[in-house]
Design a protein around this motif. Structure first.
Motif, PDB file in Angstrom:
ATOM      1  N   GLY A  94       0.789  -1.222   0.000  1.00 26.01           N
ATOM      2  CA  GLY A  94       0.000   0.000   0.000  1.00 26.01           C
ATOM      3  C   GLY A  94       0.818   1.268   0.000  1.00 26.01           C
ATOM      4  N   THR A  95       2.147   1.150   0.138  1.00 22.06           N
ATOM      5  CA  THR A  95       3.003   2.340   0.106  1.00 22.06           C
ATOM      6  C   THR A  95       3.000   2.926  -1.296  1.00 22.06           C
ATOM      7  N   PRO A  96       2.775   4.235  -1.454  1.00 17.45           N
ATOM      8  CA  PRO A  96       2.799   4.849  -2.792  1.00 17.45           C
ATOM      9  C   PRO A  96       4.142   4.590  -3.478  1.00 17.45           C
ATOM     10  N   PRO A  97       4.134   4.377  -4.803  1.00 15.51           N
ATOM     11  CA  PRO A  97       5.385   4.087  -5.508  1.00 15.51           C
ATOM     12  C   PRO A  97       6.467   5.141  -5.295  1.00 15.51           C
ATOM     13  N   SER A  98       6.092   6.411  -5.270  1.00 12.34           N
ATOM     14  CA  SER A  98       7.094   7.462  -5.092  1.00 12.34           C
ATOM     15  C   SER A  98       7.753   7.378  -3.718  1.00 12.34           C
ATOM     16  N   GLU A  99       6.960   7.018  -2.694  1.00 14.26           N
ATOM     17  CA  GLU A  99       7.503   6.900  -1.343  1.00 14.26           C
ATOM     18  C   GLU A  99       8.385   5.655  -1.228  1.00 14.26           C
ATOM     19  N   ALA A 100       7.973   4.573  -1.898  1.00 16.86           N
ATOM     20  CA  ALA A 100       8.788   3.352  -1.889  1.00 16.86           C
ATOM     21  C   ALA A 100      10.143   3.606  -2.546  1.00 16.86           C
ATOM     22  N   LEU A 101      10.140   4.345  -3.641  1.00 20.13           N
ATOM     23  CA  LEU A 101      11.400   4.666  -4.318  1.00 20.13           C
ATOM     24  C   LEU A 101      12.276   5.547  -3.426  1.00 20.13           C
ATOM     25  N   ARG A 102      11.644   6.458  -2.728  1.00 22.30           N
ATOM     26  CA  ARG A 102      12.402   7.391  -1.874  1.00 22.30           C
ATOM     27  C   ARG A 102      13.202   6.647  -0.799  1.00 22.30           C
ATOM     28  N   HIS A 103      12.628   5.560  -0.262  1.00 19.87           N
ATOM     29  CA  HIS A 103      13.277   4.827   0.821  1.00 19.87           C
ATOM     30  C   HIS A 103      14.069   3.610   0.324  1.00 19.87           C
ATOM     31  N   SER A 104      14.154   3.445  -1.001  1.00 19.89           N
ATOM     32  CA  SER A 104      14.964   2.355  -1.554  1.00 19.89           C
ATOM     33  C   SER A 104      16.446   2.692  -1.428  1.00 19.89           C
ATOM     34  N   PHE A 105      17.294   1.709  -1.765  1.00 18.81           N
ATOM     35  CA  PHE A 105      18.740   1.954  -1.729  1.00 18.81           C
ATOM     36  C   PHE A 105      19.113   3.114  -2.657  1.00 18.81           C
ATOM     37  N   ALA A 113      14.560   6.810 -17.101  1.00 19.56           N
ATOM     38  CA  ALA A 113      13.425   6.016 -17.574  1.00 19.56           C
ATOM     39  C   ALA A 113      13.000   5.003 -16.516  1.00 19.56           C
ATOM     40  N   THR A 114      13.984   4.357 -15.879  1.00 14.96           N
ATOM     41  CA  THR A 114      13.674   3.372 -14.842  1.00 14.96           C
ATOM     42  C   THR A 114      13.082   4.032 -13.600  1.00 14.96           C
ATOM     43  N   VAL A 115      13.702   5.133 -13.148  1.00 16.13           N
ATOM     44  CA  VAL A 115      13.254   5.818 -11.935  1.00 16.13           C
ATOM     45  C   VAL A 115      11.813   6.298 -12.070  1.00 16.13           C
ATOM     46  N   TYR A 116      11.515   6.977 -13.187  1.00 15.10           N
ATOM     47  CA  TYR A 116      10.174   7.537 -13.333  1.00 15.10           C
ATOM     48  C   TYR A 116       9.136   6.477 -13.681  1.00 15.10           C
ATOM     49  N   SER A 117       9.606   5.331 -14.167  1.00 17.79           N
ATOM     50  CA  SER A 117       8.681   4.222 -14.380  1.00 17.79           C
ATOM     51  C   SER A 117       8.304   3.572 -13.054  1.00 17.79           C
ATOM     52  N   LEU A 118       9.288   3.481 -12.151  1.00 19.17           N
ATOM     53  CA  LEU A 118       9.043   2.852 -10.852  1.00 19.17           C
ATOM     54  C   LEU A 118       8.259   3.744  -9.892  1.00 19.17           C
ATOM     55  N   ASP A 119       8.465   5.073  -9.998  1.00 22.96           N
ATOM     56  CA  ASP A 119       7.782   5.943  -9.024  1.00 22.96           C
ATOM     57  C   ASP A 119       6.380   6.347  -9.466  1.00 22.96           C
ATOM     58  N   GLY A 120       5.937   5.834 -10.626  1.00 24.73           N
ATOM     59  CA  GLY A 120       4.584   6.107 -11.084  1.00 24.73           C
ATOM     60  C   GLY A 120       4.440   7.361 -11.910  1.00 24.73           C
ATOM     61  N   SER A 121       5.565   8.095 -12.134  1.00 22.19           N
ATOM     62  CA  SER A 121       5.477   9.323 -12.934  1.00 22.19           C
ATOM     63  C   SER A 121       5.284   9.018 -14.409  1.00 22.19           C
ATOM     64  N   GLY A 122       5.863   7.917 -14.844  1.00 23.75           N
ATOM     65  CA  GLY A 122       5.815   7.597 -16.265  1.00 23.75           C
ATOM     66  C   GLY A 122       4.769   6.548 -16.574  1.00 23.75           C
ATOM     67  N   ASP A 123       4.584   6.327 -17.857  1.00 22.24           N
ATOM     68  CA  ASP A 123       3.631   5.344 -18.351  1.00 22.24           C
ATOM     69  C   ASP A 123       4.330   4.581 -19.468  1.00 22.24           C
ATOM     70  N   PRO A 124       4.239   3.240 -19.502  1.00 19.40           N
ATOM     71  CA  PRO A 124       4.928   2.483 -20.552  1.00 19.40           C
ATOM     72  C   PRO A 124       4.594   2.943 -21.961  1.00 19.40           C
ATOM     73  N   SER A 125       3.408   3.528 -22.140  1.00 17.72           N
ATOM     74  CA  SER A 125       3.017   3.971 -23.480  1.00 17.72           C
ATOM     75  C   SER A 125       3.570   5.348 -23.831  1.00 17.72           C
ATOM     76  N   MET A 126       4.167   6.019 -22.839  1.00 17.14           N
ATOM     77  CA  MET A 126       4.708   7.360 -23.056  1.00 17.14           C
ATOM     78  C   MET A 126       6.220   7.298 -23.154  1.00 17.14           C
ATOM     79  N   SER A 127       6.785   8.165 -23.989  1.00 18.58           N
ATOM     80  CA  SER A 127       8.239   8.270 -24.076  1.00 18.58           C
ATOM     81  C   SER A 127       8.753   9.086 -22.905  1.00 18.58           C
ATOM     82  N   LEU A 128      10.041   8.951 -22.632  1.00 21.60           N
ATOM     83  CA  LEU A 128      10.634   9.725 -21.544  1.00 21.60           C
ATOM     84  C   LEU A 128      10.552  11.219 -21.842  1.00 21.60           C
TER      85      LEU A 128
END
Length: 655
Positions: free
Chosen positions: A509-520, A560-575
């Protein structure tokens, strides 16, 4: 046990067309390596002979003489006189000369023949010589030199089959045990036959000591030309008239800048449809993977790691291909040497010889071969200075970063009705890199690496019609090298980054952006955020800056990886579509603005982020002192310049 392949060395002066001949002989069967113990690039390829045998062809560095004045020329001498590792020694030498420039290039050929190595003399560019009214009596030249002389055009392929037959004859001699590799083998089947090394009673033969003497060497060249060459009056190459324009003190630099401007306009105008096609292809693959695979680490690894990372970088191949096309075109036509001549005045102003411009030009593709090319520079301080500034030239690894930021934040509009603003921005970044390199060189040459500017005599080759085959091969090799990096380094870094950005796993349930923030990865980015915040960068950009130490273009796959993981991006959208929508976690404002994009591009223009470049600089200087100095001063000026751009822009109300 199979016998090792014979080794054929191609030797010639710069601009003799030896590399084109190498490409013609080896085709697609070639690789690039370095000489043991020294960092000088060599090309090695396999050539199939008419008998079905294969020989290894080695393209040695260009040299003007066997009396070496620089490290790369010493390599040629060592290979020819046997003072090298046994596996590096040549069984046969192909001495290549430009048939339109025999007065200068036959001098080196005489030195090669005087070593006593089995040899074949190739008169390359024979079609250009005929067009200029130069008629060469090949049999007469053979009688005087005592070796096979072959008229060849590497550009068209004329005479190359006869050269392969000559190489086959030599291989047959060695295979039958009739030759000892020291120049005493007898080869039948040639028009006259020959005994190479000691002459056959008819030969025009000099000892190596005599051939190295300019008075004797050039006197012999004059005698050969007088006996075997005649010119048709009134048929001259249009070189002088063109040079009066292209190397003019005022017009020359203007034409060069206009040409480079056209190059960067073309990079955007021609590449966009192909870039969009590649990006759409990877987006379709990502969409298919999401629809097929169940949610979980495997799908995230494939979509957010591999496809988002390598796919984004691969989409910039069309722009790189266009850049490599124009560089190859300049080299093939002879205009590259004119550009170096024009820049000689600029290089002299900062205390460097014109010869230093050629390694710097190589650095536009990659700083690594540029640094290796500094071995053509005789003076140690000049060589060190050039090594220090080569990474400041805008290499192809920076181009994807520039293209992404320019495409996302610079308006696609025209200035004065004809100049695209995006192309002008890219040209400005290249000029900024050049001017920064010259400024650093001026400081170094007046302080720690001071010394007088040496005299540099530059030979301007004849103009030539470009070989589309040679240009296509250059583009293919460069793009394959980039794809190889995308398929190894970039994918590997993307996978590591995906792991660092995905773990430790947060609570459900942790938002993707918050999960990324606390990752390594988030912890690393936040650790350096106080240092980069004054430049306009947030911690996510910091993650990209850390990863780009492996290779600059990794910045793209990282984002591309960071913004895909934090929910900012969409696979159908270019960076490019994603970046303008990303928001800063701390302030909630847009993370990227045109001012932030310019600040980031300025940082990339000056920072030393490629560890491979640092490693090569260590090998070239044989010390960690200079590479560490490079690392520190480049990153220091990058931070200072980016700080001034961002903070100055804010003071002016630009965001």
């Amino acid at each position: 046990m199979s016998m090792p392949s014979e080794r054929v060395a191609i030797v010639g002066s710069p601009n003799s067309g030896k590399s084109s001949l190498f490409n013609r002989l080896t085709g697609l069967r070639q690789k690039v390596a370095n000489y043991p113990g020294v960092t000088v690039e060599k090309k090695v390829g396999s050539c199939r002979l008419p008998s079905g045998k294969h020989v290894d062809i080695v393209d040695l560095p260009g040299t003007y003489s066997l009396a070496p004045r620089s490290p790369d020329e010493a390599i040629v001498r060592d290979v020819l006189d046997g003072h090298c590792a046994p596996e590096e020694r040549a069984d046969l030498v192909v001495a290549v000369v430009d048939a339109t420039n025999l007065e200068r290039q036959l001098y080196l050929a005489l030195q090669i023949l005087a070593t006593g190595r089995p040899a074949v003399l190739v008169l390359n560019l024979i079609d250009a010589a005929q067009a200029q009214g130069i008629a060469i009596d090949v049999p007469a030249m053979e009688r005087m030199l005592g070796v096979p002389v072959l008229a060849v055009s590497a550009k068209t392929g004329y005479g190359v089959d006869r050269l392969r037959a000559a190489l086959d004859a030599r291989a047959a001699v060695n295979g039958n045990g009739n030759g000892n590799g020291n120049g005493n083998g007898h080869v039948e089947g040639h028009a006259n036959g020959y005994v190479n090394g000691h002459g056959n009673g008819n030969g025009h033969r000099l000892t190596l000591e005599q051939a190295l003497d300019p008075a004797l060497g050039y006197a012999s060249v004059e005698a050969i030309i007088k006996a075997a060459v005649r010119r048709v009056p009134g048929r001259q190459a249009p070189r002088a008239g063109l040079d009066r324009i292209l190397t003019h003190k005022v017009l020359g630099p203007i034409i060069l800048v206009l040409f480079m401007g056209a190059v960067f306009q073309s990079i955007y105008a021609w590449a966009s449809p192909f870039m969009d096609l590649i990006a759409s292809g990877f987006a379709a693959l990502a969409g298919a993977a999401q629809a097929t695979l169940p949610a979980g680490p495997i799908r995230s690894l494939l979509v957010d790691g591999v496809l988002a990372g390598a796919g984004t970088v691969a989409s910039f191949i069309p722009q790189l291909a266009i850049l490599f096309f124009f560089i190859a075109l300049m080299e093939d036509t002879g205009y590259m040497a004119r550009a170096a001549f024009i820049m000689d005045r600029v290089m002299g102003a900062v205390g460097l010889p014109g010869r230093a411009f050629l390694p710097l030009l190589s650095s536009f593709a990659c700083a690594i071969p540029g640094i290796m090319a500094t071995r053509t520079i005789e003076n140690r301080n000049d060589r060190l200075t050039t090594i220090m500034i080569a990474p400041l030239m805008t290499c192809s690894a920076r181009l994807p970063v520039y293209a992404l930021l320019i495409g996302a934040f610079i308006p696609d509009r025209f200035v004065l009705g004809i100049l695209n603003l995006r192309g002008l921005t890219l040209l400005s970044l290249y000029l900024f890199g050049i001017l920064s390199a010259l400024a650093v060189a001026a400081v170094l040459k007046r302080t720690v690496l001071r010394g007088p500017k040496p005299l540099y005599v530059m030979e301007l080759p004849h103009y030539r019609m470009p070989s589309l085959r040679s240009i296509a091969m250059t583009i293919r090799n460069r793009c394959l090298l980039f794809l190889q990096k995308a398929g190894t380094v970039i994918v590997a870094v993307s996978l590591v980054l995906w792991f660092l950005a995905s773990y430790p796993v947060s609570k459900p349930g942790t938002p993707p952006s918050e999960a990324l923030r606390h990752s390594f990865a988030g912890q690393l980015g936040r650790a350096i955020e106080p240092v980069i915040r004054p430049l306009g960068f947030d911690w996510k950009m910091g993650v990209g800056l850390i990863s780009s130490v492996a290779a600059r273009e990794v910045m793209i796959s990282t984002m591309a990886t960071v913004y895909s993981l934090d929910g900012s991006g969409d696979p159908s959208m270019s960076l490019k579509q994603t970046l303008p929508k990303v928001r800063n976690d701390r302030t909630g404002a847009l993370a990227y603005t045109p001012l932030v994009a310019v600040s980031l591009m300025v940082f990339f223009a000056l920072a030393c982020q490629c560890m491979s470049t640092v490693a090569v600089a260590r090998r070239e200087t044989n010390s960690w002192r200079w590479p560490l100095f490079m690392l520190l001063f480049m990153n220091a000026i990058a931070w200072a310049a980016s700080f001034m751009v961002f903070q100055g822009g804010r003071l002016l109300g630009w965001g």
